[in-house]
Design an enzyme around this catalytic site. Structure first.
Site, PDB file in Angstrom:
ATOM      1  N   LYS A 181       0.822  -1.211   0.000  1.00  0.00           N
ATOM      2  CA  LYS A 181       0.000   0.000   0.000  1.00  0.00           C
ATOM      3  C   LYS A 181       0.862   1.271   0.000  1.00  0.00           C
ATOM      4  CE  LYS A 181      -3.233  -2.827  -0.417  1.00  0.00           C
ATOM      5  NZ  LYS A 181      -4.332  -3.249   0.425  1.00  0.00           N
TER       6      LYS A 181
HETATM    7  C1  PLP Z   1      -5.337  -4.450   0.601  1.00  0.00           C
HETATM    8  C2  PLP Z   1      -6.797  -4.196   0.593  1.00  0.00           C
HETATM    9  C3  PLP Z   1      -7.617  -4.485   1.693  1.00  0.00           C
HETATM   10  C4  PLP Z   1      -7.121  -5.249   2.879  1.00  0.00           C
HETATM   11  O1  PLP Z   1      -6.047  -4.660   3.489  1.00  0.00           O
HETATM   12  P1  PLP Z   1      -5.170  -5.513   4.529  1.00  0.00           P
HETATM   13  O2  PLP Z   1      -4.511  -4.439   5.331  1.00  0.00           O
HETATM   14  O3  PLP Z   1      -4.210  -6.312   3.715  1.00  0.00           O
HETATM   15  O4  PLP Z   1      -6.079  -6.349   5.328  1.00  0.00           O
HETATM   16  C5  PLP Z   1      -8.940  -4.126   1.645  1.00  0.00           C
HETATM   17  N1  PLP Z   1      -9.471  -3.528   0.561  1.00  0.00           N
HETATM   18  C6  PLP Z   1      -8.731  -3.244  -0.524  1.00  0.00           C
HETATM   19  C7  PLP Z   1      -9.370  -2.550  -1.676  1.00  0.00           C
HETATM   20  C8  PLP Z   1      -7.374  -3.589  -0.553  1.00  0.00           C
HETATM   21  O5  PLP Z   1      -6.643  -3.339  -1.638  1.00  0.00           O
END
Ligand code: PLP
Length: 380
Positions: A181
């Site tokens: 992210k």
């Molecule tokens: C990565 C992601 C999540 C989940 O995030 P985590 O921190 O890995 O649990 C939820 N929604 C979207 C759109 C994502 O890309």
């Protein structure tokens, strides 16, 4: 050359923060988590932030806190990561998949209207790749129907849409610090809200239902305190073990300082991709990127000969992906699926290209040259 699709940008600053947590010998839920929450409140302008161990946990809690009756429906886009829709299943609610806007790939407002019925209790817009859902239209639509709004902000961090921070348009916003992210804590997430009632509940629910910080409790064990009940806590709500810990928050505090610079670098890279793609026939940017205005976690294109192009890029050492196979096509969601005709077809043209803050201009040009060589061979 070997070009990675995503890569966390971490270094000495993060290591130094971890070292300090080690020296304090407090690495669970502690002062770093509180400080990270306070910094996130400043960064987003939200009233209150709660740090958790993933955005998946955040999305689960964001629905759980409303205690919807079992079997009610939650409107979610089909084009998203599984966690958006599993949040509904974790809460014994039914996901209702909504098609994508053909231009922005966000939740399609016309299909939203078609899919809505009086059993719907919430809507979960996802700012796909970081491109904003038109919240100025979605919010009044949802409010008129009594829906709660949970914003999945996993692909954005710090972007302002029409004067308001993404994440603060709905009831609760959920950010992700997973390693791919915009910034990372390894794994982690943050919930933001302006509602003090929701905040108090969510804070207890992320820590097994205990409405008390255990590191403050630990301090009261030793402060001059004539009360023998310093250890006492009450559990009034069903909670989960979803708290962030001080090691993750140590990394998060260092990352947050770098986030504006990392976001600027991502924007430069996207601008370079967009300029380079203009001369290439047969491929188009995935969506109308506005890198000077918003933060994007992903960059991608749409291509007619998607699989051949992907294989060609792979042969050049360039990692690619497809985000996502629409959830309405996944076997798990079959009982609610196969009802988003546009995205169920269109995603077959998607290629996610490398994007991360450490990507160099030379790497971007190498990717563009790889696409160009393919396009020329195809046109010839
Ligand atoms: C990565 C992601 C999540 C989940 O995030 P985590 O921190 O890995 O649990 C939820 N929604 C979207 C759109 C994502 O890309």
């Amino acid at each position: 050359m070997n070009v990675r699709l995503f890569k966390p940008s971490v270094g000495e600053e993060e290591l130094q923060m971890i070292r300090e947590a080690f020296e304090r010998s407090w690495i669970g839920l502690g002062p770093n988590v509180s400080q990270f929450e306070a910094e996130w409140e400043k960064f987003t302008g939200c009233a209150q932030a709660v740090a958790v161990n993933s955005a998946t946990a955040a999305l689960h809690l964001a629905l759980a806190v409303f205690r919807f009756p079992e079997g009610k429906k939650v409107l979610v886009p089909s084009l998203t990561f599984a966690a958006t829709a599993t949040a509904a299943l974790y809460n014994r609610l039914q996901p209702v998949f909504v098609d994508s806007d053909p231009v922005t790939l966000g939740i399609d407002l016309e299909d939203l209207e078609r899919k809505w019925d009086p059993d719907c209790v919430a809507v979960m817009p996802v700012h796909y790749a970081g491109h904003p859902v038109p919240m100025d239209e979605l919010v009044p639509w949802a409010r008129a129907r009594g829906l709660k709004i949970v914003e999945d902000c996993a692909h954005t961090a710090g972007a302002i849409y029409k004067g308001k921070m993404l994440g603060l348009w709905g009831d609760i916003g959920c950010f992700s610090f997973e390693e791919k992210k915009l910034m990372t804590t390894g794994d982690g997430g943050m919930m933001v809200t302006n509602d003090p009632e929701l905040f108090r509940e969510v804070k207890a629910m992320r820590w097994v239902g205990i409405d008390k910080d255990n590191w403050k409790t630990a301090q009261s064990y030793v402060t001059a305190n004539r009360d023998a009940m310093h250890w006492f806590y009450e559990i009034a709500v069903l909670g989960y073990k979803y708290n962030m810990n001080d090691l993750a928050a140590a990394v998060g505090l260092a990352q947050l300082k770098k986030l504006p610079a990392m976001n600027r670098r991502r924007s430069q890279i996207i601008r370079r991709y967009l300029n380079g793609l203009r001369r290439l026939p047969g491929v188009q940017p995935l969506l109308p990127f506005e890198p000077e205005r918003y933060c994007y976690q992903m960059f991608g294109i749409r291509a007619d000969r998607r699989d051949e192009l992907m294989i060609h890029l792979k042969s050049l050492g360039i990692a690619t992906g497809c985000h996502y196979t629409p959830l309405s096509l996944q076997p798990l969601f079959a009982p609610w699926g196969h009802n988003c005709p546009y995205i169920e077809e269109e995603h077959k043209r998607f290629i996610t290209l490398p994007l991360h803050a450490d990507l160099t201009d030379e790497e971007v040009d190498y990717v563009l040259e790889g696409i160009e060589a393919f396009c020329q061979a195809y046109v010839a």
